[in-house]
Design a protein around this motif. Structure first.
Motif, PDB file in Angstrom:
ATOM      1  N   GLU A  69       0.824  -1.200   0.000  1.00 34.54           N
ATOM      2  CA  GLU A  69       0.000   0.000   0.000  1.00 34.54           C
ATOM      3  C   GLU A  69       0.862   1.257   0.000  1.00 34.54           C
ATOM      4  OE1 GLU A  69      -2.457  -0.555   3.393  1.00 34.54           O
ATOM      5  OE2 GLU A  69      -3.810  -1.990   2.397  1.00 34.54           O
ATOM      6  N   GLN A  70       1.936   1.239   0.766  1.00 38.95           N
ATOM      7  CA  GLN A  70       2.840   2.385   0.792  1.00 38.95           C
ATOM      8  C   GLN A  70       3.578   2.534  -0.536  1.00 38.95           C
ATOM      9  OE1 GLN A  70       3.214   4.746   3.250  1.00 38.95           O
ATOM     10  NE2 GLN A  70       1.382   3.741   4.044  1.00 38.95           N
ATOM     11  N   LEU A  71       3.862   1.417  -1.174  1.00 41.26           N
ATOM     12  CA  LEU A  71       4.485   1.460  -2.503  1.00 41.26           C
ATOM     13  C   LEU A  71       3.569   2.170  -3.491  1.00 41.26           C
ATOM     14  CD1 LEU A  71       6.124  -1.596  -4.294  1.00 41.26           C
ATOM     15  CD2 LEU A  71       4.497  -0.140  -5.485  1.00 41.26           C
ATOM     16  N   VAL A  72       2.303   1.795  -3.483  1.00 42.42           N
ATOM     17  CA  VAL A  72       1.338   2.434  -4.385  1.00 42.42           C
ATOM     18  C   VAL A  72       1.233   3.925  -4.085  1.00 42.42           C
ATOM     19  CG1 VAL A  72      -1.098   2.550  -5.057  1.00 42.42           C
ATOM     20  CG2 VAL A  72       0.024   0.327  -4.786  1.00 42.42           C
ATOM     21  N   ASP A  73       1.137   4.271  -2.804  1.00 35.84           N
ATOM     22  CA  ASP A  73       1.031   5.684  -2.423  1.00 35.84           C
ATOM     23  C   ASP A  73       2.242   6.474  -2.914  1.00 35.84           C
ATOM     24  OD1 ASP A  73      -1.369   5.222  -1.178  1.00 35.84           O
ATOM     25  OD2 ASP A  73      -0.553   5.207   0.858  1.00 35.84           O
ATOM     26  N   GLN A  74       3.427   5.912  -2.740  1.00 38.73           N
ATOM     27  CA  GLN A  74       4.638   6.627  -3.143  1.00 38.73           C
ATOM     28  C   GLN A  74       4.687   6.842  -4.653  1.00 38.73           C
ATOM     29  OE1 GLN A  74       8.529   5.815  -1.324  1.00 38.73           O
ATOM     30  NE2 GLN A  74       9.347   5.447  -3.379  1.00 38.73           N
ATOM     31  N   VAL A  75       4.403   5.794  -5.408  1.00 40.26           N
ATOM     32  CA  VAL A  75       4.477   5.919  -6.869  1.00 40.26           C
ATOM     33  C   VAL A  75       3.419   6.903  -7.369  1.00 40.26           C
ATOM     34  CG1 VAL A  75       4.249   4.717  -9.071  1.00 40.26           C
ATOM     35  CG2 VAL A  75       5.472   3.632  -7.187  1.00 40.26           C
ATOM     36  N   TYR A  76       2.233   6.872  -6.788  1.00 40.52           N
ATOM     37  CA  TYR A  76       1.198   7.810  -7.219  1.00 40.52           C
ATOM     38  C   TYR A  76       1.557   9.246  -6.856  1.00 40.52           C
ATOM     39  CZ  TYR A  76      -2.428   5.110  -9.471  1.00 40.52           C
ATOM     40  OH  TYR A  76      -3.136   4.378 -10.395  1.00 40.52           O
ATOM     41  N   ARG A  77       2.222   9.444  -5.735  1.00 39.50           N
ATOM     42  CA  ARG A  77       2.685  10.796  -5.399  1.00 39.50           C
ATOM     43  C   ARG A  77       3.720  11.268  -6.412  1.00 39.50           C
ATOM     44  NH1 ARG A  77       2.662   8.890  -0.027  1.00 39.50           N
ATOM     45  NH2 ARG A  77       4.932   8.573  -0.115  1.00 39.50           N
ATOM     46  N   GLU A  78       4.601  10.368  -6.821  1.00 38.67           N
ATOM     47  CA  GLU A  78       5.602  10.718  -7.822  1.00 38.67           C
ATOM     48  C   GLU A  78       4.946  11.080  -9.150  1.00 38.67           C
ATOM     49  OE1 GLU A  78       8.313   7.510  -8.218  1.00 38.67           O
ATOM     50  OE2 GLU A  78       9.142   7.710  -6.192  1.00 38.67           O
ATOM     51  N   ILE A  79       3.974  10.270  -9.576  1.00 40.15           N
ATOM     52  CA  ILE A  79       3.287  10.535 -10.840  1.00 40.15           C
ATOM     53  C   ILE A  79       2.565  11.881 -10.776  1.00 40.15           C
ATOM     54  CG2 ILE A  79       1.465   9.772 -12.402  1.00 40.15           C
ATOM     55  CD1 ILE A  79       2.140   6.885 -11.554  1.00 40.15           C
ATOM     56  N   THR A  80       1.852  12.110  -9.675  1.00 45.29           N
ATOM     57  CA  THR A  80       1.117  13.361  -9.520  1.00 45.29           C
ATOM     58  C   THR A  80       2.071  14.550  -9.520  1.00 45.29           C
ATOM     59  OG1 THR A  80      -0.622  12.261  -8.252  1.00 45.29           O
ATOM     60  CG2 THR A  80      -0.466  14.650  -8.040  1.00 45.29           C
ATOM     61  N   GLY A  81       3.187  14.423  -8.811  1.00 50.39           N
ATOM     62  CA  GLY A  81       4.157  15.502  -8.763  1.00 50.39           C
ATOM     63  C   GLY A  81       4.772  15.808 -10.112  1.00 50.39           C
ATOM     64  N   PHE A  82       4.846  14.793 -10.971  1.00 50.21           N
ATOM     65  CA  PHE A  82       5.398  14.984 -12.315  1.00 50.21           C
ATOM     66  C   PHE A  82       4.357  15.541 -13.277  1.00 50.21           C
ATOM     67  CE2 PHE A  82       6.662  13.645 -16.565  1.00 50.21           C
ATOM     68  CZ  PHE A  82       8.015  13.905 -16.576  1.00 50.21           C
ATOM     69  N   VAL A  83       3.146  14.998 -13.211  1.00 48.48           N
ATOM     70  CA  VAL A  83       2.112  15.337 -14.188  1.00 48.48           C
ATOM     71  C   VAL A  83       1.409  16.657 -13.868  1.00 48.48           C
ATOM     72  CG1 VAL A  83      -0.107  14.603 -15.170  1.00 48.48           C
ATOM     73  CG2 VAL A  83       1.726  12.935 -14.824  1.00 48.48           C
ATOM     74  N   ALA A  84       1.029  16.859 -12.610  1.00 47.77           N
ATOM     75  CA  ALA A  84       0.182  17.996 -12.245  1.00 47.77           C
ATOM     76  C   ALA A  84       0.740  19.356 -12.677  1.00 47.77           C
ATOM     77  CB  ALA A  84      -0.093  17.987 -10.746  1.00 47.77           C
ATOM     78  N   PRO A  85       2.018  19.675 -12.430  1.00 44.93           N
ATOM     79  CA  PRO A  85       2.520  20.987 -12.849  1.00 44.93           C
ATOM     80  C   PRO A  85       2.437  21.219 -14.354  1.00 44.93           C
ATOM     81  CG  PRO A  85       4.030  19.947 -11.302  1.00 44.93           C
ATOM     82  CD  PRO A  85       3.050  18.891 -11.725  1.00 44.93           C
ATOM     83  N   ARG A  86       2.636  20.165 -15.123  1.00 49.55           N
ATOM     84  CA  ARG A  86       2.581  20.294 -16.581  1.00 49.55           C
ATOM     85  C   ARG A  86       1.151  20.524 -17.060  1.00 49.55           C
ATOM     86  NH1 ARG A  86       6.777  17.572 -14.907  1.00 49.55           N
ATOM     87  NH2 ARG A  86       8.701  17.451 -16.120  1.00 49.55           N
ATOM     88  N   VAL A  87       0.200  19.896 -16.382  1.00 56.28           N
ATOM     89  CA  VAL A  87      -1.204  20.100 -16.726  1.00 56.28           C
ATOM     90  C   VAL A  87      -1.653  21.502 -16.338  1.00 56.28           C
ATOM     91  CG1 VAL A  87      -3.569  19.347 -16.221  1.00 56.28           C
ATOM     92  CG2 VAL A  87      -1.758  17.643 -16.577  1.00 56.28           C
ATOM     93  N   GLU A  88      -1.248  21.949 -15.156  1.00 63.27           N
ATOM     94  CA  GLU A  88      -1.707  23.236 -14.646  1.00 63.27           C
ATOM     95  C   GLU A  88      -1.168  24.420 -15.434  1.00 63.27           C
ATOM     96  OE1 GLU A  88      -0.495  22.948 -10.610  1.00 63.27           O
ATOM     97  OE2 GLU A  88      -2.078  21.493 -10.086  1.00 63.27           O
ATOM     98  N   ARG A  89      -0.096  24.206 -16.177  1.00 67.94           N
ATOM     99  CA  ARG A  89       0.441  25.298 -17.003  1.00 67.94           C
ATOM    100  C   ARG A  89      -0.458  25.620 -18.194  1.00 67.94           C
ATOM    101  NH1 ARG A  89       5.850  23.138 -15.875  1.00 67.94           N
ATOM    102  NH2 ARG A  89       5.808  21.901 -17.795  1.00 67.94           N
ATOM    103  N   GLU A  90      -1.333  24.687 -18.557  1.00 66.90           N
ATOM    104  CA  GLU A  90      -2.212  24.885 -19.711  1.00 66.90           C
ATOM    105  C   GLU A  90      -3.464  25.660 -19.305  1.00 66.90           C
ATOM    106  OE1 GLU A  90      -1.370  24.003 -22.769  1.00 66.90           O
ATOM    107  OE2 GLU A  90       0.524  23.193 -22.026  1.00 66.90           O
TER     108      GLU A  90
END
Length: 201
Positions: free
Chosen positions: A54-75
């Motif tokens: 469960e912690q593995l999933v949480d960590q990877v999803y935080r990484e994905i969100t941290g990578f994707v979200a800023p790029r999306v929000e710039r649009e």
């Protein structure tokens, strides 16, 4: 801080182990061996294999969100945000193959007390809600045509999941080009067309 570093090290070892030998081949002992620690150290930081997953999933999803979200929000447009999401997910995946393979192993195997998949369809609900809100905003502004935003949100996520799964099976596949093709398809399907406007990119 030292404990956080140790937990991160254990999770990283778990990711590499799941990616290499799969769910059935992964044990706490094998993760500990890869990390160069004793099994008891893992037991000190995690209640068991389930909590570690469960912690593995949480960590990877935080990484994905941290990578994707800023790029999306710039649009500034809904179509631009959708394209940015598809592009950035593909970009993240290319550099994090082990994380995606490990996620697939956990998603397809970890079950709850009722023998149901721990990460079933409802796990994506926050993603659906976020995507639905973005699409509705585009409809309210007149940028996007009228359609069921929930159906489209589910469809977009299904397309992303299929893109990742296909790349997992065929790593030579050009996932960046795949993401661009999906973006074209969705953009042509959701944008509002006005009199005299071309319907193809």
């Amino acid at each position: 801080m030292i404990e956080d570093v140790r937990r991160a090290q254990i999770i990283e070892s778990a990711i590499e182990t799941f990616a290499e030998v799969g769910y059935s081949g992964t044990s706490l002992a094998r993760i500990a061996e890869r990390a160069g620690i004793s099994k008891g150290v893992i037991s000190y930081h995690f209640a068991g294999k389930d909590e570690l997953m469960e912690q593995l999933v949480d960590q990877v999803y935080r990484e994905i969100t941290g990578f994707v979200a800023p790029r999306v929000e710039r649009e500034s447009t809904a179509a631009g945000r959708l394209r940015a999401r598809l592009r950035s997910v593909a970009e993240y995946v290319q550099g994090h193959r082990s994380q995606l393979l490990a996620l697939a192993e956990v998603f397809n195997n970890l079950r709850d007390a009722n023998d149901q998949l721990r990460y079933g369809e409802t796990f994506n609900e926050p993603i659906y809600q976020s995507q639905e809100a973005m699409l509705r905003a585009g409809q309210d502004s007149g940028e996007l045509r009228d359609f069921d935003a929930r159906v489209m949100a589910v469809t977009v996520q299904a397309a992303i999941d299929a893109m990742i799964a296909y790349w997992g099976a065929y790593p030579e596949h050009d996932i960046a080009a795949h993401a661009e093709q999906l973006a074209d398809l969705f953009e042509n399907g959701i944008r509002a067309h006005h009199a005299g406007q071309e319907t193809d990119r």
